[in-house]
Design an enzyme around this catalytic site. Structure first.
Site, PDB file in Angstrom:
ATOM      1  N   GLY A  33       1.192  -3.645   2.314  1.00 46.59           N
ATOM      2  CA  GLY A  33       2.339  -3.593   1.412  1.00 46.59           C
ATOM      3  C   GLY A  33       3.381  -2.627   1.917  1.00 46.59           C
ATOM      4  O   GLY A  33       3.306  -2.144   3.037  1.00 46.59           O
ATOM      5  N   ASN A  34       4.375  -2.379   1.084  1.00 44.82           N
ATOM      6  CA  ASN A  34       5.435  -1.437   1.452  1.00 44.82           C
ATOM      7  C   ASN A  34       5.827  -0.636   0.214  1.00 44.82           C
ATOM      8  O   ASN A  34       5.363  -0.907  -0.880  1.00 44.82           O
ATOM      9  CB  ASN A  34       6.633  -2.181   2.053  1.00 44.82           C
ATOM     10  CG  ASN A  34       7.259  -3.152   1.081  1.00 44.82           C
ATOM     11  OD1 ASN A  34       7.868  -2.739   0.089  1.00 44.82           O
ATOM     12  ND2 ASN A  34       7.102  -4.445   1.329  1.00 44.82           N
ATOM     13  N   ARG A  35       6.687   0.339   0.423  1.00 49.10           N
ATOM     14  CA  ARG A  35       6.985   1.308  -0.641  1.00 49.10           C
ATOM     15  C   ARG A  35       8.181   0.936  -1.501  1.00 49.10           C
ATOM     16  O   ARG A  35       8.701   1.776  -2.226  1.00 49.10           O
ATOM     17  CB  ARG A  35       7.232   2.688  -0.025  1.00 49.10           C
ATOM     18  CG  ARG A  35       6.021   3.277   0.663  1.00 49.10           C
ATOM     19  CD  ARG A  35       6.340   4.679   1.170  1.00 49.10           C
ATOM     20  NE  ARG A  35       5.271   5.205   2.008  1.00 49.10           N
ATOM     21  CZ  ARG A  35       4.165   5.770   1.534  1.00 49.10           C
ATOM     22  NH1 ARG A  35       3.985   5.869   0.229  1.00 49.10           N
ATOM     23  NH2 ARG A  35       3.253   6.224   2.358  1.00 49.10           N
ATOM     24  N   SER A  36       8.623  -0.285  -1.447  1.00 46.06           N
ATOM     25  CA  SER A  36       9.777  -0.654  -2.272  1.00 46.06           C
ATOM     26  C   SER A  36       9.470  -0.415  -3.754  1.00 46.06           C
ATOM     27  O   SER A  36       8.430  -0.832  -4.255  1.00 46.06           O
ATOM     28  CB  SER A  36      10.115  -2.133  -2.056  1.00 46.06           C
ATOM     29  OG  SER A  36      11.109  -2.527  -2.975  1.00 46.06           O
TER      30      SER A  36
END
Ligand code: CTP
Ligand code: CA
Length: 235
Positions: A33-36
């Site tokens: 995933g990512n930190r958006s």
């Protein structure tokens, strides 16, 4: 801003905004995933609804955010789900904004059961490319499937090959969208003292800096730019 202070200058417009970060599953409990946070996309959806637009928010994973009032929410957890939701919603849209952070890669396979550890080292995770949803939407429009204005986002840093704006202009040209919202991110003390949070770049060469402000203020500035851009469809 108070809702009653906002102009109703988007009434009758159908807007589709994607927001948040996709999660690409490895097994039933793990993902890439990512930190958006999803905050900018949610602010765009909320402000558009306050200005009278009919809004569909295609939401990937976000921090806990309140659902914007008067907005239709479609949940899409992975890049492939988000792609499907965007293509489905695009046909009806006057304006499409890809604010979501879409994972560039996903694991080739998703294990049906939780991956167990053993005494040996794990296998490397094999990845494959996700579709570029923004580029696909631009291609679908070129093929005559719809005629929405298409807005992309980019978070860029400068590097040895060029500064933020150089990279952003190249990305706008590569993606073929009408507008690109550019955030300057990451390293460099210059950014910490910089008044500008970013830039708005239009395919016709128009460029504007966006002053650092709240996500709602940024959203209002982005919608102003979209509404005033020459590509905005009439009727
Ligand atoms: N985007 C997309 N589908 C992807 C990757 C990105 O639709 N698979 C969209 C994002 O929503 C954003 C824009 O493309 O609006 C730019 O995303 P970005 O990650 O900055 O661009 P990339 O083309 O993936 O380039 P890179 O990450 O290598 O800088
Ligand atoms: Ca990317």
């Amino acid at each position: 801003a108070r809702p009653d202070a906002l102009p109703r200058d988007m009434s009758g417009k159908r807007v589709v905004v994607s927001a948040g970060g996709t999660r690409e599953p490895l097994d039933p409990v793990r993902y890439l995933g990512n930190r958006s946070s999803g905050k900018q996309g949610y602010a765009l959806a909320r402000v558009a609804a306050q200005r009278g637009a009919q809004v569909t928010l295609v939401s990937a994973h976000t921090v806990a955010l309140p659902e914007p009032a008067g907005v239709d929410i479609v949940n899409a957890g992975t890049a492939l789900e988000l792609r499907e939701a965007m293509h489905k919603a695009a046909g009806e849209a006057d304006i499409i904004v890809m604010a979501a952070a879409v994972a560039d890669f996903r694991p080739v396979s998703r294990a049906d059961h939780k991956i167990k550890k053993s005494d040996r080292d794990p296998d490397p995770v094999a990845l494959t490319r996700n579709p570029d949803i923004l580029a696909e939407l631009v291609a679908a429009r070129a093929a005559g499937k719809f005629r929405s204005i298409i807005v992309g986002f980019a978070a860029e840093t400068g590097d040895e090959t060029g500064d933020v704006l150089t990279h952003a202009r190249a990305k706008l040209a590569r993606k073929g969208c009408d507008l690109l919202v550019v955030n300057a991110v990451g390293e460099g003390k210059a950014f910490e003292t910089e008044d500008n949070a970013g830039w708005l770049l239009a395919a016709d060469g128009t460029e504007r800096s966006i002053a650092l402000g709240s996500k709602a203020q940024m959203a209002a500035g982005i919608w102003d730019f979209v509404l005033n851009s020459g590509t905005y469809p009439t009727g």
